[in-house]
Scaffold this motif. Structure first.
Motif, mmCIF file in Angstrom:
data_model
loop_
_atom_site.group_PDB
_atom_site.id
_atom_site.type_symbol
_atom_site.label_atom_id
_atom_site.label_comp_id
_atom_site.label_asym_id
_atom_site.label_seq_id
_atom_site.Cartn_x
_atom_site.Cartn_y
_atom_site.Cartn_z
ATOM 1 N N ILE A 189 -12.771 12.436 -8.730
ATOM 2 C CA ILE A 189 -13.003 11.653 -7.515
ATOM 3 C C ILE A 189 -14.199 12.258 -6.783
ATOM 4 O O ILE A 189 -14.146 13.418 -6.348
ATOM 5 C CB ILE A 189 -11.750 11.647 -6.613
ATOM 6 C CG1 ILE A 189 -10.542 11.160 -7.434
ATOM 7 C CG2 ILE A 189 -11.955 10.761 -5.405
ATOM 8 C CD1 ILE A 189 -9.231 11.256 -6.697
ATOM 9 N N TYR A 190 -15.264 11.476 -6.635
ATOM 10 C CA TYR A 190 -16.527 12.011 -6.124
ATOM 11 C C TYR A 190 -17.182 11.032 -5.147
ATOM 12 O O TYR A 190 -16.732 9.904 -4.954
ATOM 13 C CB TYR A 190 -17.494 12.278 -7.289
ATOM 14 C CG TYR A 190 -17.047 13.364 -8.227
ATOM 15 C CD1 TYR A 190 -17.239 14.701 -7.904
ATOM 16 C CD2 TYR A 190 -16.433 13.065 -9.440
ATOM 17 C CE1 TYR A 190 -16.828 15.720 -8.765
ATOM 18 C CE2 TYR A 190 -16.023 14.063 -10.309
ATOM 19 C CZ TYR A 190 -16.229 15.401 -9.967
ATOM 20 O OH TYR A 190 -15.818 16.384 -10.809
ATOM 21 N N SER A 191 -18.281 11.509 -4.567
ATOM 22 C CA SER A 191 -19.229 10.675 -3.801
ATOM 23 C C SER A 191 -18.563 9.890 -2.670
ATOM 24 O O SER A 191 -18.803 8.695 -2.507
ATOM 25 C CB SER A 191 -19.957 9.702 -4.751
ATOM 26 O OG SER A 191 -20.598 10.407 -5.783
ATOM 27 N N GLY A 192 -17.735 10.573 -1.900
ATOM 28 C CA GLY A 192 -17.158 9.926 -0.731
ATOM 29 C C GLY A 192 -16.082 8.913 -1.027
ATOM 30 O O GLY A 192 -15.741 8.099 -0.157
ATOM 31 N N ALA A 193 -15.505 8.940 -2.239
ATOM 32 C CA ALA A 193 -14.423 8.006 -2.572
ATOM 33 C C ALA A 193 -13.169 8.349 -1.762
ATOM 34 O O ALA A 193 -13.049 9.441 -1.190
ATOM 35 C CB ALA A 193 -14.132 8.041 -4.061
ATOM 36 N N ARG A 194 -12.233 7.414 -1.746
ATOM 37 C CA ARG A 194 -11.052 7.565 -0.884
ATOM 38 C C ARG A 194 -9.823 7.017 -1.590
ATOM 39 O O ARG A 194 -9.854 5.937 -2.187
ATOM 40 C CB ARG A 194 -11.307 6.821 0.420
ATOM 41 C CG ARG A 194 -10.192 6.865 1.445
ATOM 42 C CD ARG A 194 -10.688 6.185 2.715
ATOM 43 N NE ARG A 194 -9.638 6.011 3.718
ATOM 44 C CZ ARG A 194 -9.827 5.409 4.891
ATOM 45 N NH1 ARG A 194 -11.030 4.958 5.223
ATOM 46 N NH2 ARG A 194 -8.829 5.281 5.740
ATOM 47 N N VAL A 195 -8.729 7.776 -1.518
ATOM 48 C CA VAL A 195 -7.442 7.338 -2.065
ATOM 49 C C VAL A 195 -6.494 7.172 -0.884
ATOM 50 O O VAL A 195 -6.258 8.114 -0.123
ATOM 51 C CB VAL A 195 -6.879 8.342 -3.083
ATOM 52 C CG1 VAL A 195 -5.509 7.891 -3.573
ATOM 53 C CG2 VAL A 195 -7.841 8.500 -4.264
ATOM 54 N N GLY A 196 -5.962 5.965 -0.705
ATOM 55 C CA GLY A 196 -5.169 5.635 0.460
ATOM 56 C C GLY A 196 -3.810 6.300 0.491
ATOM 57 O O GLY A 196 -3.315 6.829 -0.517
ATOM 58 N N VAL A 227 -9.122 3.316 -3.285
ATOM 59 C CA VAL A 227 -7.832 2.836 -3.782
ATOM 60 C C VAL A 227 -6.968 2.504 -2.574
ATOM 61 O O VAL A 227 -6.732 3.368 -1.722
ATOM 62 C CB VAL A 227 -7.144 3.897 -4.654
ATOM 63 C CG1 VAL A 227 -5.749 3.435 -5.066
ATOM 64 C CG2 VAL A 227 -7.990 4.201 -5.885
ATOM 65 N N PRO A 228 -6.496 1.254 -2.443
ATOM 66 C CA PRO A 228 -5.728 0.881 -1.253
ATOM 67 C C PRO A 228 -4.440 1.692 -1.110
ATOM 68 O O PRO A 228 -3.857 2.156 -2.094
ATOM 69 C CB PRO A 228 -5.416 -0.607 -1.491
ATOM 70 C CG PRO A 228 -6.430 -1.070 -2.479
ATOM 71 C CD PRO A 228 -6.705 0.108 -3.354
ATOM 72 N N ALA A 229 -4.008 1.840 0.119
ATOM 73 C CA ALA A 229 -2.758 2.539 0.393
ATOM 74 C C ALA A 229 -1.587 1.821 -0.277
ATOM 75 O O ALA A 229 -1.588 0.598 -0.429
ATOM 76 C CB ALA A 229 -2.532 2.621 1.899
ATOM 77 N N TRP A 230 -0.608 2.609 -0.696
ATOM 78 C CA TRP A 230 0.649 2.101 -1.254
ATOM 79 C C TRP A 230 0.426 1.150 -2.435
ATOM 80 O O TRP A 230 0.941 0.051 -2.497
ATOM 81 C CB TRP A 230 1.501 1.448 -0.166
ATOM 82 C CG TRP A 230 1.758 2.395 0.962
ATOM 83 C CD1 TRP A 230 1.229 2.348 2.215
ATOM 84 C CD2 TRP A 230 2.567 3.569 0.922
ATOM 85 N NE1 TRP A 230 1.646 3.421 2.960
ATOM 86 C CE2 TRP A 230 2.496 4.185 2.187
ATOM 87 C CE3 TRP A 230 3.376 4.164 -0.062
ATOM 88 C CZ2 TRP A 230 3.171 5.362 2.495
ATOM 89 C CZ3 TRP A 230 4.052 5.335 0.244
ATOM 90 C CH2 TRP A 230 3.951 5.920 1.508
ATOM 91 N N THR A 231 -0.406 1.626 -3.352
ATOM 92 C CA THR A 231 -0.617 0.910 -4.606
ATOM 93 C C THR A 231 -0.528 1.910 -5.755
ATOM 94 O O THR A 231 -0.639 3.120 -5.557
ATOM 95 C CB THR A 231 -1.989 0.220 -4.665
ATOM 96 O OG1 THR A 231 -3.036 1.210 -4.563
ATOM 97 C CG2 THR A 231 -2.142 -0.798 -3.555
ATOM 98 N N VAL A 232 -0.329 1.381 -6.964
ATOM 99 C CA VAL A 232 -0.418 2.169 -8.186
ATOM 100 C C VAL A 232 -1.662 1.684 -8.928
ATOM 101 O O VAL A 232 -1.817 0.481 -9.175
ATOM 102 C CB VAL A 232 0.830 1.999 -9.067
ATOM 103 C CG1 VAL A 232 0.681 2.787 -10.367
ATOM 104 C CG2 VAL A 232 2.078 2.446 -8.311
ATOM 105 N N ALA A 233 -2.562 2.603 -9.246
ATOM 106 C CA ALA A 233 -3.826 2.239 -9.875
ATOM 107 C C ALA A 233 -4.054 3.104 -11.108
ATOM 108 O O ALA A 233 -3.626 4.269 -11.157
ATOM 109 C CB ALA A 233 -4.977 2.408 -8.888
#
Length: 280
Positions: A189-196, A227-233
Motif C-alpha cells: 500500500i503506497y502513494s497516499g492510498a487509504r483503507v477504510g 478501499v471503502p469502509a466495511w468492505t471485503v476487497a
C-alpha cells in the motif's frame, strides 16, 4: 499550515521559519537542531501527528513533515547497537518502550519520532519516523511501515505487508489505514492510498493512488487508491488494450459489503492473537 492540538504555536512558527531558510542551515546550528528535536519529540510521544482524519478527510500537518526533513539535514550520523549489528544513522532507535504498554518482539526496528499506542504488538518489522500506530494494532512479522504512515486502532497488518512512506513533498497525503482494518499478507500500500474503517484487504493486493477500486458486482469503478469502509476487497486485474496486445493491469475488487461493526472471519482471528499476547 494547520496545527495539531496541544502543540505550541511558537514551535510551529519556528519550524516554518527554519524551513524557509533551510538552504543556509548546517549541522553546526544547535538552536535549529534543538527546535527540530522538540518537534520530533511531539511525534515520538503521540502528542502530535503528521496527519489525521478530520470529518472523514485526511489533514496533513506539513510543518511536522518539514521538521523530519530538517532533522535529516541537521543531525549528524551516530553509532548505535542493534543486537549483534552496528548502525550509523541520523535517526536513533526509539527508547523508553518498556512500561509503555507496547509489546515488541526481538528483531523489531522502531525509529525515534514514531508513535505506538498502548496495546500495540510489534513482531520483527520496521517502523519509520513520523508514523503513528493506534491502540491495539498488531504489526505482524516482516511488516514495513514507512515514514509518516498513519495506522488506526485495532488494525491487523499481516506478515510481509508493505506500507509506503511519504515524507516529500510536505503537502503529500501519507498512507492511512483506518480503525479496525485487516490487511492481508504481502499486500503493498503506497502513494497516499487509504483503507477504510473495518475493511478487509486480501493477501497480495497492490494499492496506490492510481489503482482502480472496482465493485465486482456491477463493474463500476468506485474510485482510485481507496478501499471503502466495511468492505471485503481482493486483488484483481482488468484487461487493457495496447498496441502490443491485451494485457491485465492491477486493480482491487470489492467482493462483499459488511454491516458497520461486522467483523470478518480474518479480523476475528486478530482478537484471538491479541488475547494471547500479554502486554508489557
Amino acid at each position: 499550515m494547520p496545527r495539531s492540538a496541544s502543540v505550541p504555536a511558537p514551535l510551529q512558527c519556528e519550524i516554518e521559519e527554519l524551513w524557509k531558510r533551510r538552504a543556509e542551515l548546517t549541522a553546526d546550528d544547535p538552536a535549529a537542531l534543538a527546535a527540530v528535536k522538540e518537534a520530533i519529540n511531539l511525534l515520538d510521544t503521540g502528542v502530535a501527528r503528521v496527519a489525521e482524519l478530520v470529518d472523514g478527510d485526511v489533514v496533513v500537518h506539513e510543518w511536522l513533515k518539514t521538521a523530519i526533513l530538517l532533522l535529516y539535514k541537521l543531525a549528524r550520523p551516530s553509532e548505535s547497537g542493534f543486537g549483534p549489528f552496528e548502525c550509523a544513522d541520523r535517526i536513533p532507535l526509539k527508547s523508553g518502550i518498556a512500561g509503555s504498554g507496547v509489546q515488541v518482539s526481538p528483531g523489531a526496528v522502531i525509529r525515534w519520532g514514531s508513535y505506538q499506542a498502548p496495546g500495540v504488538v510489534v513482531m520483527p518489522s520496521h517502523i519509520g519516523i513520523g508514523s503513528y500506530v493506534g491502540e491495539g494494532t498488531l504489526v505482524d512479522s516482516w511488516v514495513g511501515i514507512g515514514s509518516c504512515a498513519q495506522i488506526g486502532r485495532n488494525v491487523h497488518l499481516s506478515g510481509g505487508v508493505g506500507i509506503g512512506g511519504m515524507i516529500e513533498p510536505p503537502t503529500a497525503r501519507p498512507v492511512v489505514i483506518e480503525d479496525g482494518a485487516f490487511v492481508g499478507a504481502r499486500s503493498m500500500i503506497y502513494s497516499g492510498a487509504r483503507v477504510g474503517a473495518g475493511a478487509v484487504l486480501g493477501a497480495g493486493a497492490l494499492l496506490t493512488d492510481s489503482i482502480p477500486v472496482i465493485d465486482a458486482a456491477t463493474g463500476a469503478e468506485l474510485g482510485r487508491g481507496e478501499v471503502p469502509a466495511w468492505t471485503v476487497a481482493v486483488p484483481g486485474t482488468r484487461p487493457r488494450e495496447f498496441a502490443g496486445g491485451t494485457f491485465g493491469l492491477p486493480c482491487v475488487l470489492v467482493i462483499k459489503r459488511l454491516e458497520p461493526g461486522q467483523r470478518h472471519d480474518k479480523a476475528m482471528l486478530n482478537d484471538v492473537l491479541r488475547e494471547k499476547a500479554p502486554h508489557i
